[in-house]
Design an enzyme around this catalytic site. Structure first.
Site, short mmCIF file in Angstrom:
data_model
loop_
_atom_site.label_atom_id
_atom_site.label_comp_id
_atom_site.label_asym_id
_atom_site.label_seq_id
_atom_site.Cartn_x
_atom_site.Cartn_y
_atom_site.Cartn_z
N GLU A 183 0.86 -1.20 0.00
CA GLU A 183 0.00 0.00 0.00
C GLU A 183 0.89 1.23 0.00
OE1 GLU A 183 -2.90 0.56 3.14
OE2 GLU A 183 -3.09 -1.60 3.41
N GLU B 101 -9.64 9.29 5.30
CA GLU B 101 -9.86 7.86 5.05
C GLU B 101 -10.82 7.62 3.88
OE1 GLU B 101 -8.52 4.94 6.50
OE2 GLU B 101 -7.04 6.44 7.11
N GLU C 249 -14.11 5.71 -0.64
CA GLU C 249 -15.03 4.78 0.03
C GLU C 249 -15.84 5.52 1.10
OE1 GLU C 249 -12.65 0.74 0.47
OE2 GLU C 249 -11.35 2.47 0.74
N LYS D 134 -16.09 4.49 5.08
CA LYS D 134 -14.95 4.66 5.98
C LYS D 134 -15.18 5.90 6.85
CE LYS D 134 -11.10 2.23 3.96
NZ LYS D 134 -9.70 2.33 3.53
#
Length: 316
Positions: free
Chosen positions: A235, A297, A289, A292
């Site tokens: 990541e 985030e 997203e 989250k």
């Protein structure tokens, strides 16, 4: 996948292929996603759920069932780069489950290979954050913390023995925002034209390289040939938005970071400690997203849920 407005797995695979993305990572064995990836030519790092680690570590039958369900049906039509036993479990009260889970998964995969149920060896590893380090500066002084060394030492030995890479999540963004006085933005964004850190004969222009090499130094301090273990960056990324007080999580900075990251790891130069080899790296993440926590985030995606680019990224 933590969004309630995301495209179908089939649409995601088409999007990845249209952007020349040839490898991806699944944090958990989502059957629909695995089915969509079949015959796509896209390699996948397949993760286990963290909450499954205890059972994977104590039960070979649970591990065998996991392989039977999530690997064997797809192994002949999907290139599985590796299995990751958990994500960022170390350090935590679950960290002692990681190595036994890796060992049981390897045993289950070895049995499947011997039975002809999978076409080749699938490595087993785990993904760690750089918070496993007790010392990270300068990179040559990198070492695991007193809390993580009793776990990371044997894991590193297992990976050296099986010739399997260690997955490391590397985020210059978090290092920078937590210490903007001592770390320059250009050092974090790959835009520094001059050496920022001199570490003996090694010279660093990028924080990313320094973070990767600090983990290499920690591995070298472990026994059992652990210095031979390769790092795969599982990541890395930069948020394009965040909290109102975060002036660094911007589309401009995210675009600069990710495009420079891809160029940097693709040029074959490696890191100062490990020169001459491209660093296999996975950009986090495909989508913003909305399930989250609010803030940064929710804003690491390269694409909005409607598949439009948040900003242009060149994977060519």
């Amino acid at each position: 996948m933590l969004g309630n407005n995301l495209p179908t797995p089939n649409d995601v695979v088409l999007l990845l292929k249209s952007k020349n993305i040839t490898k991806t990572r699944l944090f958990n064995p989502n059957i629909e996603a695995l089915q969509a990836l079949q015959n796509s030519g896209i390699e996948v790092i397949l993760g286990t759920l963290n909450q499954d680690l205890q059972q994977l570590s104590t039960s070979i039958s649970f591990s065998s069932n996991w392989v039977q369900t999530n690997v064997i049906p797809f192994a002949k039509t999907l290139k599985i780069r590796a299995i990751s036993a958990g994500n960022e479990v170390i350090p935590s009260d679950m960290q002692n489950y990681v190595l036994p889970a890796m060992q049981n998964l390897k045993s289950a995969l070895d049995q499947a290979l011997a039975a002809g149920l999978i076409p080749g060896r699938i490595p087993v590893t785990t993904a760690i954050a750089t918070s496993v380090l007790g010392v990270s500066y300068p990179p040559s002084n990198g070492k695991f913390s007193n809390t993580t060394l009793p776990v990371m030492g044997p894991i590193a030995n297992f990976l050296a023995t099986t010739q399997t890479p260690l997955l490391v999540n590397v985020y210059p963004y978090f290092a920078y925002v937590n210490n903007p006085i001592n770390i320059s933005l250009s050092y974090a964004l790959f835009t520094s034209n001059s050496v920022v850190v001199r570490d003996g004969v090694l010279e660093y222009k990028t924080l990313f390289d320094a973070m990767v090499d600090a983990v290499y130094s920690a591995l070298e301090r472990c026994d059992g040939g652990s210095g031979s273990v390769e790092i795969v960056v599982s990541e890395s990324g930069w948020p394009s938005g965040g909290d109102s007080g975060d002036v660094y999580a911007t589309i401009a900075n995210a675009q600069t970071y990710n495009n420079n990251l891809i160029s940097h790891v693709s040029n074959g130069n490696g890191t100062p400690k490990r020169p001459g080899k491209s660093v296999e790296t996975y950009v986090f993440a495909i989508f913003n997203e909305n399930l989250k926590p609010q803030g940064t985030e929710q804003n690491f995606g390269l694409f909005y849920p409607n598949k439009m680019e948040v900003y242009p990224v060149n994977f060519m």
